[in-house]
Motif scaffolding. Structure first.
Motif, PDB file in Angstrom:
ATOM      1  N   GLU A 253      41.111  80.657  76.693  1.00  0.00           N
ATOM      2  CA  GLU A 253      40.757  79.906  77.497  1.00  0.00           C
ATOM      3  C   GLU A 253      39.421  80.454  78.017  1.00  0.00           C
ATOM      4  OE1 GLU A 253      44.040  81.348  78.028  1.00  0.00           O
ATOM      5  OE2 GLU A 253      45.353  79.559  78.286  1.00  0.00           O
ATOM      6  N   GLU A 254      39.693  81.444  78.392  1.00  0.00           N
ATOM      7  CA  GLU A 254      37.827  82.034  79.367  1.00  0.00           C
ATOM      8  C   GLU A 254      37.477  82.030  78.054  1.00  0.00           C
ATOM      9  OE1 GLU A 254      36.449  86.329  82.267  1.00  0.00           O
ATOM     10  OE2 GLU A 254      38.957  85.256  81.887  1.00  0.00           O
ATOM     11  N   ALA A 255      37.954  83.244  77.159  1.00  0.00           N
ATOM     12  CA  ALA A 255      36.848  83.699  76.061  1.00  0.00           C
ATOM     13  C   ALA A 255      36.085  82.555  75.770  1.00  0.00           C
ATOM     14  CB  ALA A 255      37.474  84.167  75.068  1.00  0.00           C
ATOM     15  N   ALA A 256      36.969  81.338  75.430  1.00  0.00           N
ATOM     16  CA  ALA A 256      36.063  80.019  74.579  1.00  0.00           C
ATOM     17  C   ALA A 256      34.866  79.699  75.721  1.00  0.00           C
ATOM     18  CB  ALA A 256      36.998  78.828  74.648  1.00  0.00           C
ATOM     19  N   GLU A 257      35.305  79.642  77.113  1.00  0.00           N
ATOM     20  CA  GLU A 257      34.145  79.529  78.363  1.00  0.00           C
ATOM     21  C   GLU A 257      33.196  80.263  78.096  1.00  0.00           C
ATOM     22  OE1 GLU A 257      36.343  79.602  81.064  1.00  0.00           O
ATOM     23  OE2 GLU A 257      37.639  77.937  81.296  1.00  0.00           O
ATOM     24  N   ILE A 258      33.353  81.302  77.901  1.00  0.00           N
ATOM     25  CA  ILE A 258      32.191  82.476  77.899  1.00  0.00           C
ATOM     26  C   ILE A 258      31.620  82.210  76.962  1.00  0.00           C
ATOM     27  CG2 ILE A 258      31.415  84.872  77.420  1.00  0.00           C
ATOM     28  CD1 ILE A 258      34.141  85.909  79.288  1.00  0.00           C
ATOM     29  N   GLU A 261      28.902  79.158  77.455  1.00  0.00           N
ATOM     30  CA  GLU A 261      28.422  79.326  78.796  1.00  0.00           C
ATOM     31  C   GLU A 261      27.160  80.142  77.390  1.00  0.00           C
ATOM     32  OE1 GLU A 261      26.273  79.445  82.122  1.00  0.00           O
ATOM     33  OE2 GLU A 261      27.581  78.782  81.895  1.00  0.00           O
ATOM     34  N   ALA A 262      27.677  81.486  76.795  1.00  0.00           N
ATOM     35  CA  ALA A 262      26.173  81.916  75.987  1.00  0.00           C
ATOM     36  C   ALA A 262      25.840  81.166  75.069  1.00  0.00           C
ATOM     37  CB  ALA A 262      27.092  83.064  75.516  1.00  0.00           C
ATOM     38  N   ASP A 263      26.421  80.217  74.843  1.00  0.00           N
ATOM     39  CA  ASP A 263      25.506  79.474  73.687  1.00  0.00           C
ATOM     40  C   ASP A 263      23.889  78.707  74.283  1.00  0.00           C
ATOM     41  OD1 ASP A 263      24.620  78.197  71.472  1.00  0.00           O
ATOM     42  OD2 ASP A 263      25.958  76.133  71.753  1.00  0.00           O
ATOM     43  N   ASP A 264      23.034  79.148  74.147  1.00  0.00           N
ATOM     44  CA  ASP A 264      22.113  78.547  74.599  1.00  0.00           C
ATOM     45  C   ASP A 264      21.468  77.153  73.989  1.00  0.00           C
ATOM     46  OD1 ASP A 264      20.990  80.633  76.030  1.00  0.00           O
ATOM     47  OD2 ASP A 264      20.126  81.924  74.839  1.00  0.00           O
ATOM     48  N   THR A 265      21.565  76.560  73.431  1.00  0.00           N
ATOM     49  CA  THR A 265      21.531  75.142  72.350  1.00  0.00           C
ATOM     50  C   THR A 265      22.504  73.926  73.066  1.00  0.00           C
ATOM     51  OG1 THR A 265      22.833  75.337  70.047  1.00  0.00           O
ATOM     52  CG2 THR A 265      21.205  76.719  69.829  1.00  0.00           C
ATOM     53  N   GLY A 266      23.480  74.755  72.942  1.00  0.00           N
ATOM     54  CA  GLY A 266      24.317  73.385  73.953  1.00  0.00           C
ATOM     55  C   GLY A 266      24.942  72.930  72.562  1.00  0.00           C
ATOM     56  N   ALA A 267      25.420  73.694  71.850  1.00  0.00           N
ATOM     57  CA  ALA A 267      25.527  72.466  70.395  1.00  0.00           C
ATOM     58  C   ALA A 267      27.520  72.978  70.715  1.00  0.00           C
ATOM     59  CB  ALA A 267      25.318  73.015  69.075  1.00  0.00           C
ATOM     60  N   ALA A 268      27.659  73.857  71.054  1.00  0.00           N
ATOM     61  CA  ALA A 268      29.044  75.045  71.390  1.00  0.00           C
ATOM     62  C   ALA A 268      30.166  74.017  72.435  1.00  0.00           C
ATOM     63  CB  ALA A 268      29.385  76.060  71.611  1.00  0.00           C
ATOM     64  N   GLU A 269      31.252  73.595  72.023  1.00  0.00           N
ATOM     65  CA  GLU A 269      32.151  72.557  72.778  1.00  0.00           C
ATOM     66  C   GLU A 269      33.010  73.670  72.391  1.00  0.00           C
ATOM     67  OE1 GLU A 269      32.811  69.592  70.093  1.00  0.00           O
ATOM     68  OE2 GLU A 269      30.656  68.386  70.503  1.00  0.00           O
ATOM     69  N   TYR A 270      33.783  73.524  73.613  1.00  0.00           N
ATOM     70  CA  TYR A 270      35.665  74.313  74.535  1.00  0.00           C
ATOM     71  C   TYR A 270      35.998  73.580  73.503  1.00  0.00           C
ATOM     72  CZ  TYR A 270      38.527  76.133  76.851  1.00  0.00           C
ATOM     73  OH  TYR A 270      40.315  76.346  77.502  1.00  0.00           O
TER      74      TYR A 270
END
Length: 325
Positions: A253-258, A261-270
């Motif tokens: 869960e925390e890894a997915a959140e990290i 957060e690291a994706d500057d494009t905003g494309a990554a969804e939790y």
């Protein structure tokens, strides 16, 4: 006199702090693809300070469809890259002297999936059909597999037609290809979301078929291994990265959140990154960064058989880093 002593102490502390800051070794890591949980170990190691603990200043560069890690490192844009061994070997033979220093991914996540309505239930059904494949270095395992089956890939009679597919499941949904390539931790999740699954798909898993070639490994330029200080930095990097992988797999869960957060494009969804972390768990061994020689030799032989490389590589891997962990 007291003020002088105080000033001297403050100056000494400042010099000590500056010296400590300068001591951090700077390394740039080029990822094979966009920021996603495929690379969770590195992103977590950065976020949790594991690289800092190893006195490293690590910059992580996202990849993408127009970024070839092999070209980036050849041009001096990175110290370490994540890439598949087939691409690394091909680059080495073409003059980019890449060396594998660690192999966190032990198993392949590559599969080919075919909707049941295509009538494809086994490899014997492939002739006459269109198969979707990624390129940019991702095509080598597929062509090695087709070579093993003795199938032409030029669309001729008795062979298959190859579609250079997009990095999603749309070619299957839109009927552009009868079968498409997917990663267990990425596009297969998209297929599940689209209503596909084991009940309406024929699934060819490269690992289960014995066709798995080594995927995400860590590679550096050969000449840098002549520098003991650089080797030491690489060793600390791999140690911190494996700590990051262990943390990510224990704390999905925390890894997915990290990752999000690291994706500057905003494309990554939790939700999708959480799915990816759990799937990557099946491929990565966080306790062992060493290269498995049996899989290495099978990878090399498959590349030789398919003509991707023309001679058995010499010096394409080293154990000096993983031996020092």
């Amino acid at each position: 006199m007291k003020n002088i002593i105080t000033g001297l102490v403050a100056g000494a502390l400042a010099l000590s702090t500056a010296s400590g800051a300068l001591a951090a070794d700077a390394l740039t890591l080029q990822l094979k693809w966009v920021t996603q949980a495929q690379f969770a170990g590195y992103l977590v190691a950065e976020a949790k300070g594991f690289y800092d603990e190893e006195d490293l200043d690590v910059t992580i560069l996202a990849g993408g469809p127009n970024i070839a890690p092999e070209q980036v490192i050849a041009g001096g844009g990175a110290d370490i890259i994540v890439t598949w061994m087939a691409a690394g070997m091909a680059a080495r033979e073409s003059g980019v002297p890449l060396v594998n220093i660690a192999q966190p991914y032990k198993r392949s996540g590559l599969m080919m999936i075919c909707p049941t309505e295509t009538g494809i239930t086994s490899e014997a059904d492939f002739p006459g059909h269109t198969l979707g494949v990624w390129f940019f270095g991702n095509e080598y395992p597929f062509f090695a597999w087709m070579n093993k089956l003795g199938l032409a890939t030029d669309g001729s009679e008795g062979g298959v037609t190859v579609l250079q597919q997009s990095f999603d499941v749309q070619p299957m949904i839109q009927g552009q290809a009868d079968c498409i390539s997917v990663m267990t931790y990425n596009e297969y999740g998209q297929a599940l979301d689209a209503g596909y699954g084991p009940d309406n798909l024929t699934i060819f898993n490269y690992t289960e078929m014995g066709n798995d070639l080594l995927e995400d490994g860590l590679y550096v330029m050969e000449d840098t291994l002549d520098d003991p200080a650089k080797v030491d930095a690489y060793t600390r990097f791999v140690r911190a990265s494996m700590k990051g992988w262990a943390y990510a797999l224990d704390n999905p869960e925390e890894a997915a959140e990290i990752v999000v957060e690291a994706d500057d494009t905003g494309a990554a969804e939790y939700d999708h990154q959480f799915y990816m972390v759990n799937e990557v768990t099946k491929l990565v061994d966080p306790d062992d960064a060493a290269l498995d020689m049996a899989t290495y030799e099978r990878t090399v032989q498959a590349l030789l058989d398919q003509g991707i490389i023309t001679q058995t590589p010499e010096g394409a891997y080293t154990t000096v880093v993983t031996d020092g962990l």
